[in-house]
Design a protein around this motif. Structure first.
Motif, PDB file in Angstrom:
ATOM      1  N   GLN A 258       0.844  -1.194   0.000  1.00  0.00           N
ATOM      2  CA  GLN A 258       0.000   0.000   0.000  1.00  0.00           C
ATOM      3  C   GLN A 258       0.881   1.246   0.000  1.00  0.00           C
ATOM      4  O   GLN A 258       1.837   1.331   0.762  1.00  0.00           O
TER       5      GLN A 258
ATOM      6  N   GLU B 131       7.274  -4.498   6.355  1.00  0.00           N
ATOM      7  CA  GLU B 131       6.411  -5.678   6.155  1.00  0.00           C
ATOM      8  C   GLU B 131       4.932  -5.326   6.292  1.00  0.00           C
ATOM      9  O   GLU B 131       4.076  -5.938   5.689  1.00  0.00           O
ATOM     10  N   ARG B 132       4.665  -4.310   7.133  1.00  0.00           N
ATOM     11  CA  ARG B 132       3.260  -3.974   7.360  1.00  0.00           C
ATOM     12  C   ARG B 132       2.664  -3.222   6.182  1.00  0.00           C
ATOM     13  O   ARG B 132       1.457  -3.032   6.122  1.00  0.00           O
TER      14      ARG B 132
ATOM     15  N   PHE C  22       2.971  -4.414   3.157  1.00  0.00           N
ATOM     16  CA  PHE C  22       2.561  -5.420   2.173  1.00  0.00           C
ATOM     17  C   PHE C  22       1.069  -5.717   2.291  1.00  0.00           C
ATOM     18  O   PHE C  22       0.548  -5.930   3.386  1.00  0.00           O
TER      19      PHE C  22
ATOM     20  N   ARG D 137      -0.493  -8.323   1.266  1.00  0.00           N
ATOM     21  CA  ARG D 137      -0.615  -9.719   1.689  1.00  0.00           C
ATOM     22  C   ARG D 137       0.796 -10.229   1.920  1.00  0.00           C
ATOM     23  O   ARG D 137       1.717  -9.799   1.235  1.00  0.00           O
ATOM     24  N   PRO D 138       0.966 -11.202   2.827  1.00  0.00           N
ATOM     25  CA  PRO D 138       2.302 -11.793   2.952  1.00  0.00           C
ATOM     26  C   PRO D 138       2.606 -12.591   1.682  1.00  0.00           C
ATOM     27  O   PRO D 138       1.686 -13.017   0.987  1.00  0.00           O
TER      28      PRO D 138
ATOM     29  N   TYR E 239       0.769 -15.831   0.846  1.00  0.00           N
ATOM     30  CA  TYR E 239      -0.612 -15.805   0.347  1.00  0.00           C
ATOM     31  C   TYR E 239      -0.666 -16.219  -1.122  1.00  0.00           C
ATOM     32  O   TYR E 239      -1.516 -17.008  -1.531  1.00  0.00           O
TER      33      TYR E 239
ATOM     34  N   VAL F 179      -6.970   4.642  -3.660  1.00  0.00           N
ATOM     35  CA  VAL F 179      -7.063   3.255  -3.229  1.00  0.00           C
ATOM     36  C   VAL F 179      -8.458   2.699  -3.538  1.00  0.00           C
ATOM     37  O   VAL F 179      -8.602   1.584  -4.031  1.00  0.00           O
TER      38      VAL F 179
ATOM     39  N   ILE G 265      -9.020  -0.625  -5.906  1.00  0.00           N
ATOM     40  CA  ILE G 265      -9.649  -1.851  -5.423  1.00  0.00           C
ATOM     41  C   ILE G 265     -10.966  -2.126  -6.161  1.00  0.00           C
ATOM     42  O   ILE G 265     -11.179  -3.212  -6.707  1.00  0.00           O
ATOM     43  N   ASP G 266     -11.847  -1.130  -6.178  1.00  0.00           N
ATOM     44  CA  ASP G 266     -13.189  -1.372  -6.726  1.00  0.00           C
ATOM     45  C   ASP G 266     -13.164  -1.667  -8.228  1.00  0.00           C
ATOM     46  O   ASP G 266     -13.882  -2.540  -8.713  1.00  0.00           O
TER      47      ASP G 266
ATOM     48  N   TRP H  85     -14.024   7.619  -2.927  1.00  0.00           N
ATOM     49  CA  TRP H  85     -13.666   8.148  -1.604  1.00  0.00           C
ATOM     50  C   TRP H  85     -12.154   8.137  -1.436  1.00  0.00           C
ATOM     51  O   TRP H  85     -11.439   7.423  -2.144  1.00  0.00           O
TER      52      TRP H  85
ATOM     53  N   TRP I 205      -8.794   9.571   1.511  1.00  0.00           N
ATOM     54  CA  TRP I 205      -8.485  10.167   2.809  1.00  0.00           C
ATOM     55  C   TRP I 205      -7.070  10.733   2.775  1.00  0.00           C
ATOM     56  O   TRP I 205      -6.279  10.412   1.896  1.00  0.00           O
TER      57      TRP I 205
ATOM     58  N   ASP J  29      -4.049  11.993   5.868  1.00  0.00           N
ATOM     59  CA  ASP J  29      -3.706  12.272   7.265  1.00  0.00           C
ATOM     60  C   ASP J  29      -2.620  13.319   7.308  1.00  0.00           C
ATOM     61  O   ASP J  29      -1.557  13.134   6.707  1.00  0.00           O
TER      62      ASP J  29
ATOM     63  N   GLN K   8     -11.330  13.117   5.242  1.00  0.00           N
ATOM     64  CA  GLN K   8     -11.952  12.036   4.485  1.00  0.00           C
ATOM     65  C   GLN K   8     -12.890  12.663   3.455  1.00  0.00           C
ATOM     66  O   GLN K   8     -13.651  13.575   3.786  1.00  0.00           O
TER      67      GLN K   8
END
Ligand SMILES: Cc1cc2nc3c(=O)[nH]c(=O)nc-3n(C[C@H](O)[C@H](O)[C@H](O)COP(=O)(O)OP(=O)(O)OC[C@H]3O[C@@H](n4cnc5c(N)ncnc54)[C@H](O)[C@@H]3O)c2cc1C
Ligand code: FES
Lengths: 107, 401
Positions: B41, B57-58, B60, B62-63, B66, B292, B296-297, B318, B320, B322, B329
Motif C-alpha cells: 500500500q 512488512e506492514r 505489504f 498480503r504476505p 498468500y 485506493v 480496489i473497486d 472516496w 483520505w 492524514d 476524508q
C-alpha cells in the motif's frame, strides 16, 4: 502473541496466532481470512474491517477512541457494545483467546 | 500455461488476483511487478512509514505466502517490456509469456521537474515507490530545510511529516491556492491554517522558475517573483501521469490513460485495465481516479468481468489524507460544484459540495460521521437539505430519514 478466533458470517472458524504489535485486522489479512476487507489498510478511514467481538471480550479490550466510535456509528448494522474496527485493536499477550465474528457484509 | 496474466503488482493488481481467486477462478494466474517487493500500500509512504512509525512488512497488502497458497505465480522485479495483442503474448526482455486474458494495472508515474529546471539535481525527490521513500527518509532530520514543490495531498502530507520532525518547511504552489485542482476554497483555507499553525510556510500563486544546486547539494529554489528559498532537499508533489506506455506501444486506445469501457475492457477484447492507469466512461467523459478506492473497486469489477459477469463500474469515489492529527476524508467528487455548505460542531468540520442542487461530495475534517453519512447518501443518490446540514443542532443521522 495471541491466539485469535475469527468466525466468518457463515460460521466457518479460523484460529490463528497473531504476533504482538500487529492489529487484529492484520491477523486476518495475513492469514487470508475472508470477511475483513480493510480497504484503507488500517488508517481508520473506511470501516471495512468491522467485527462483533465475543461478549466475554467487550470489557477486556482497550476502549474505542472517538474516531473509531464515529466510524462505527455508520457501519453496516453496528452493535453498541460489540462492534469494533479490527485495525484499531493492537495485539498483545492479553488478547490470547480473543474471538471475533464477521458481519454479513462490510458496507 | 496461458491463463490470466496481470501486469503491475500494486494496489489494483493485488486486488484483481485476490478477487479472481475469491470468485472461484482456479486457472493459471500470474501477477508480474517491476518493483522488487510484493504488492504494497502506498498511502503510508507519505504518512506513518515516512514518520518511521511503521515497518516495511506492514505495508505489504498480503504476505508472500498468500500468493503461493492461492496458486498465484507472483513474479517481482520484472518489467514487462512489450505487449502483442494479436499473438496474445507479453514480453519480459527476451522471455515471452502467453495469455488468454490480460489485465494492465500499471499505475502511474510521478511527474518530474524537467532537468532544465533542476529536476535531476541530487536531493530532489519524488514520492511514489518504497524505494523513493527509503531514499528520501534519511533527509528528514530536525533543523534541515525542506522545500515542497506542489501543494496537493502528497506534498502537504510530506510537509506535515517534515514539520512534525522539526524541519523548516516551505511549500511552493504555482496555482492561486493549495489543493486548487481537487478541493473547494473552503478546504484550501482550512488546510492553509492547519499548516501555518504548525510553522509551515505556504507560498501560493508563486510558480517555481528553477532549482539550482550549489556543491551538488545546497539547493536554491528560484521563484517566478524573484524570491529565492534555500533548501537542503526538495520534495516534488506535482502530480502523476498514467503509466500507459505498454498499452500505447501495443496500439490500444489511449484517452486520459488506458481507455476502457464501463466493464473495464480496453480496445482489445482480451485486454482489461484498472487503477491509476485506466480511464472509464463516467458522466460523459473518460474519467480517471487516483485512489485506493478506485484501484480496489475497479480491479474487483474487472476480475468479475474477466469471468463473464458483465457488470459496469459505477463508483462512489472516496479518499483520505492524514496530516498531523487531522484526518481528512472525502466522499464523492466535487468537480462542477456551485455551492459549498459548511458544517461545524466542536473540532469536527465538513464541507458539502452541491451542483445545481444535487449533492456531489463532502470533505470531512476530523468528522468521520460526516464522511460516512456523505458516502451513504451518494450511494443512495440522495441529496440532503442544505439548511438542515448547515445547522449543527441537527444530528447527521436525522439527515438519513
Ligand atoms: C505517497 C502516496 C500516498 C497516497 N495516499 C493515498 C491516500 O491517502 N488515499 C488514497 O486513496 N490514495 C492514496 N494514494 C494513491 C494510491 O496509492 C494509488 O491510487 C494506488 O496505489 C493505485 O494503485 P495501482 O495498482 O493502480 O497503481 P500502483 O499501486 O502504483 O501499482 C502499479 C504497479 O505496476 C508496476 N508496473 C508498471 N509498469 C509495469 C510493467 N511494464 N511491468 C511490470 N510492472 C509494472 C509498478 O512498478 C507498480 O508497482 C497515494 C499514493 C502515493 C504515491
Ligand atoms: S481498515 Fe479501514 S477502517 Fe480499519
Amino acid at each position: 502473541m495471541a491466539r485469535i478466533t475469527y468466525v466468518e458470517f457463515n460460521g466457518t472458524e479460523h484460529v490463528v496466532d497473531v504476533a504482538n504489535g500487529m492489529t487484529v485486522m492484520e491477523g486476518a489479512r495475513d492469514n487470508g481470512i475472508p470477511g475483513i476487507e480493510a480497504d484503507c489498510g488500517g488508517a481508520c478511514a473506511c470501516s471495512t474491517c468491522h467485527v462483533y467481538v465475543d461478549s466475554a471480550w467487550v470489557e477486556k479490550l482497550p476502549a474505542r477512541d472517538a474516531m473509531e466510535e464515529d466510524m462505527l456509528d455508520f457501519a453496516y448494522e453496528p452493535d453498541a457494545e460489540r462492534s469494533r474496527l479490527t485495525c484499531q485493536i493492537k495485539v498483545s499477550d492479553d488478547l490470547d483467546g480473543l474471538k471475533v465474528f464477521m458481519p454479513e457484509k462490510q458496507i | 500455461m496461458a491463463g490470466i496474466v496481470v501486469v503491475g503488482a500494486g494496489q489494483a493488481g493485488a486486488a484483481l488476483v485476490a478477487k479472481l481467486r475469491a470468485l472461484g477462478h482456479d486457472g493459471p494466474l500470474t501477477l508480474i511487478g517491476a518493483e522488487p517487493v510484493p504488492p504494497y500500500q502506498r498511502p503510508p509512504l507519505s504518512k506513518a512509514y515516512l514518520l518511521g512509525e511503521m515497518d516495511m512488512e506492514r505495508l505489504f497488502l498480503r504476505p508472500e505466502s498468500y500468493y503461493t497458497e492461492q496458486g498465484i505465480t507472483l513474479i517481482t522485479d520484472a518489467a514487462v517490456t512489450a505487449l502483442d495483442p494479436a499473438r496474445r503474448q507479453i514480453r519480459m526482455g527476451d522471455q515471452t509469456l502467453d495469455y488468454e486474458q490480460l489485465a494492465l494495472t500499471t499505475g502511474a508515474i510521478p511527474r518530474r521537474l524537467p532537468a532544465a529546471m533542476g529536476g535531476d539535481l541530487a536531493g530532489v525527490h519524488t514520492v511514489r515507490t518504497l524505494a523513493d521513500v527509503d531514499r528520501m527518509a534519511p533527509e528528514f532530520v530536525a533543523g534541515r530545510r525542506m522545500v515542497v514543490i506542489g501543494g496537493g495531498y502528497i506534498g502537504l502530507e510530506a510537509a506535515a511529516v517534515g514539520a512534525k520532525r522539526g524541519l523548516a518547511v516551505t511549500v511552493i504552489e504555482a496555482a492561486p491556492r493549495i489543493l486548487q485542482r481537487v478541493a473547494a476554497a473552503e478546504t484550501s483555507d482550512y488546510m492553509r491554517q492547519l499548516h501555518a499553525g504548525q510553522g509551515v510556510t505556504l507560498l501560493e500563486g508563486t510558480p517555481l522558475e528553477r532549482l539550482e544546486g550549489r556543491d551538488g547539494r545546497d539547493i536554491a529554489a528560484h521563484l517566478a517573483d524573484g524570491r529565492v528559498i534555500a533548501a537542503d532537499f526538495v520534495v516534488c508533489g506535482i502530480g502523476i501521469t498514467p503509466d500507459d506506455a505498454l498499452a500505447q506501444a501495443a496500439g490500444l486506445t489511449i484517452d486520459n490513460g488506458i481507455a476502457t469501457n464501463a466493464q473495464g475492457r480496453t480496445s482489445d477484447p482480451h485486454v482489461w485495465a484498472a487503477g491509476d492507469c485506466a480511464s472509464f466512461p463516467w458522466r460523459g467523459e473518460q474519467m480517471r481516479l487516483e485512489s485506493v478506492q478506485n484501484a480496489i473497486d475497479q480491479a474487483e469489477c474487472v476480475a468479475a468481468n474477466m469471468l463473464g459477469a458483465d457488470q459496469p463500474y459505477d463508483p462512489v469515489p472516496w479518499f483520505w489524507s492524514d496530516q498531523y492529527d487531522m484526518k481528512l476524508q472525502i466522499a464523492g467528487l466535487g468537480t462542477g460544484h456551485d455551492r459549498v455548505i459548511v458544517r461545524e460542531s466542536g473540532s469536527a468540520r465538513s464541507h458539502w459540495y452541491f451542483g445545481g442542487g444535487t449533492f456531489l461530495a463532502v470533505d470531512a475534517m476530523n468528522d468521520p460521521r460526516a464522511f460516512m453519512l456523505g458516502k451513504r447518501l451518494l450511494t443512495q443518490r440522495r441529496s440532503p437539505d442544505p439548511a438542515r446540514l448547515a445547522d449543527p443542532a441537527v444530528d447527521l443521522k436525522d439527515l438519513l430519514r
